[in-house]
Motif scaffolding. Sequence first.
Motif, short mmCIF file in Angstrom:
data_model
loop_
_atom_site.label_atom_id
_atom_site.label_comp_id
_atom_site.label_asym_id
_atom_site.label_seq_id
_atom_site.Cartn_x
_atom_site.Cartn_y
_atom_site.Cartn_z
N LEU A 96 0.79 -1.16 -0.21
CA LEU A 96 -0.09 0.00 0.01
C LEU A 96 0.92 1.15 0.02
CD1 LEU A 96 -2.76 -1.15 2.45
CD2 LEU A 96 -3.09 -1.13 -0.04
N ASN A 97 0.22 2.16 -0.73
CA ASN A 97 0.93 3.65 -0.71
C ASN A 97 2.49 3.52 -1.07
OD1 ASN A 97 -1.42 4.83 0.54
ND2 ASN A 97 -0.65 3.81 2.51
N LYS A 98 2.57 2.68 -2.19
CA LYS A 98 3.98 2.70 -2.84
C LYS A 98 4.01 3.21 -4.27
CE LYS A 98 6.56 1.14 0.40
NZ LYS A 98 7.75 1.71 1.10
N PHE A 99 4.93 3.81 -4.71
CA PHE A 99 4.99 4.27 -6.00
C PHE A 99 5.47 2.95 -6.88
CE2 PHE A 99 7.42 6.03 -9.77
CZ PHE A 99 6.53 6.74 -10.24
N SER A 100 5.01 2.55 -8.02
CA SER A 100 5.41 1.63 -8.75
C SER A 100 5.18 0.31 -8.09
CB SER A 100 6.93 1.83 -9.01
OG SER A 100 7.21 0.82 -10.24
N GLU A 101 4.12 0.06 -7.50
CA GLU A 101 3.97 -1.20 -6.57
C GLU A 101 4.08 -2.39 -7.26
OE1 GLU A 101 -0.05 -0.06 -8.33
OE2 GLU A 101 1.69 1.11 -7.28
N ASP A 102 3.88 -2.36 -8.67
CA ASP A 102 4.19 -3.51 -9.48
C ASP A 102 5.48 -4.07 -9.49
OD1 ASP A 102 1.79 -2.74 -10.42
OD2 ASP A 102 2.13 -2.61 -12.38
N LEU A 103 6.53 -3.21 -9.23
CA LEU A 103 8.04 -3.54 -9.19
C LEU A 103 8.02 -4.47 -7.72
CD1 LEU A 103 10.68 -3.33 -10.44
CD2 LEU A 103 10.98 -1.13 -9.30
N PHE A 104 7.51 -4.17 -6.85
CA PHE A 104 7.68 -4.63 -5.39
C PHE A 104 7.13 -6.25 -5.41
CE2 PHE A 104 7.83 -0.44 -3.91
CZ PHE A 104 8.71 -0.38 -2.84
N THR A 105 6.27 -6.42 -6.42
CA THR A 105 5.41 -7.83 -6.60
C THR A 105 5.73 -8.81 -7.72
OG1 THR A 105 3.61 -6.51 -5.38
CG2 THR A 105 3.04 -8.49 -6.41
N THR A 106 5.73 -8.26 -8.95
CA THR A 106 5.80 -9.02 -10.05
C THR A 106 6.93 -9.88 -10.20
OG1 THR A 106 4.77 -7.40 -11.34
CG2 THR A 106 5.97 -9.14 -12.78
N HIS A 137 5.79 15.23 -12.58
CA HIS A 137 6.86 15.68 -12.33
C HIS A 137 7.33 14.61 -11.02
CE1 HIS A 137 6.83 18.87 -14.99
NE2 HIS A 137 5.58 19.25 -14.40
N PHE A 138 8.81 15.08 -10.90
CA PHE A 138 9.48 14.21 -9.75
C PHE A 138 8.85 14.32 -8.36
CE2 PHE A 138 12.49 13.61 -6.40
CZ PHE A 138 13.05 12.21 -6.48
N SER A 139 8.74 13.27 -7.59
CA SER A 139 8.32 13.27 -6.16
C SER A 139 8.87 12.35 -5.55
CB SER A 139 6.71 12.84 -6.11
OG SER A 139 6.56 12.34 -4.93
N PRO A 140 9.44 12.66 -4.33
CA PRO A 140 10.20 11.71 -3.46
C PRO A 140 9.70 10.54 -3.26
CG PRO A 140 9.95 13.91 -2.39
CD PRO A 140 9.16 14.16 -3.68
N LYS A 141 8.17 10.06 -3.60
CA LYS A 141 7.70 8.99 -3.82
C LYS A 141 8.24 7.95 -4.58
CE LYS A 141 4.64 7.19 -1.95
NZ LYS A 141 4.97 6.14 -0.82
N GLN A 142 8.99 8.52 -5.58
CA GLN A 142 9.46 7.92 -6.74
C GLN A 142 10.95 7.05 -6.29
OE1 GLN A 142 10.12 10.40 -10.02
NE2 GLN A 142 7.69 10.59 -10.23
N TYR A 143 11.07 7.39 -5.08
CA TYR A 143 12.36 6.67 -4.45
C TYR A 143 12.03 5.12 -4.26
CZ TYR A 143 15.18 10.68 -4.57
OH TYR A 143 16.16 11.97 -4.86
N ASP A 144 10.44 5.01 -4.17
CA ASP A 144 10.13 3.58 -3.74
C ASP A 144 10.87 2.56 -4.70
OD1 ASP A 144 8.78 4.67 -1.62
OD2 ASP A 144 6.54 4.64 -2.79
#
Length: 181
Positions: A96-106, A137-144
């Motif tokens: 939950l609440n992660k940017f690019s959550e697919d990368l954490f799972t696929t 635009h860039f957001s610190p969430k993208q560091y996920d």
Amino acid sequence: IAAGKYITFIDSDDFFSPDAIEYLYKLVKDHDADVSIGALKKTTSLSDASRANHLDVVRYSNKEALEEMLYSKKFSTSAPAKLYKTELFDGVRYPLNKFSEDLFTTYKTLYKATSVVYGNQIIYYYYRRPGSITASHFSPKQYDVVDALKIMGEEVPIVKTELLPAYSSQMVEDIMAMLER
């Protein structure tokens, strides 16, 4: 809460071709695979119906599928355009609440699979909508993304050994995408 033998995913602003599920299911059955993958096309049109001219099918082991995913040659880390045996998600959830959550799972589902099959028929249309998360635009969430890759390297030992070049390529690609925003 999925109760069926197979599961797939679609983002709310994207769309499938009318025969997408039939195509993915046929790939799974014909090739005795745990995951089938179709081609994904980025589009700015909600009426895009383009298709591949020449259809190819490739079968992968889990290691080969991970390498292909990390290099993003035929398919990527995104969840859509794939049909998974539901059992591959036992113990696997999207964070939950992660940017690019697919990368954490696929990668977890592909690593658990014994066989993965890819067909290059375009079945999924990724609608590039102005104002979407990926167009912002860039957001610190993208560091996920960096966190996800770090976790992948810790959970799948072959990533940092046999698949190190592919893993490094994914890392560079994701960091470059962040810098472009």
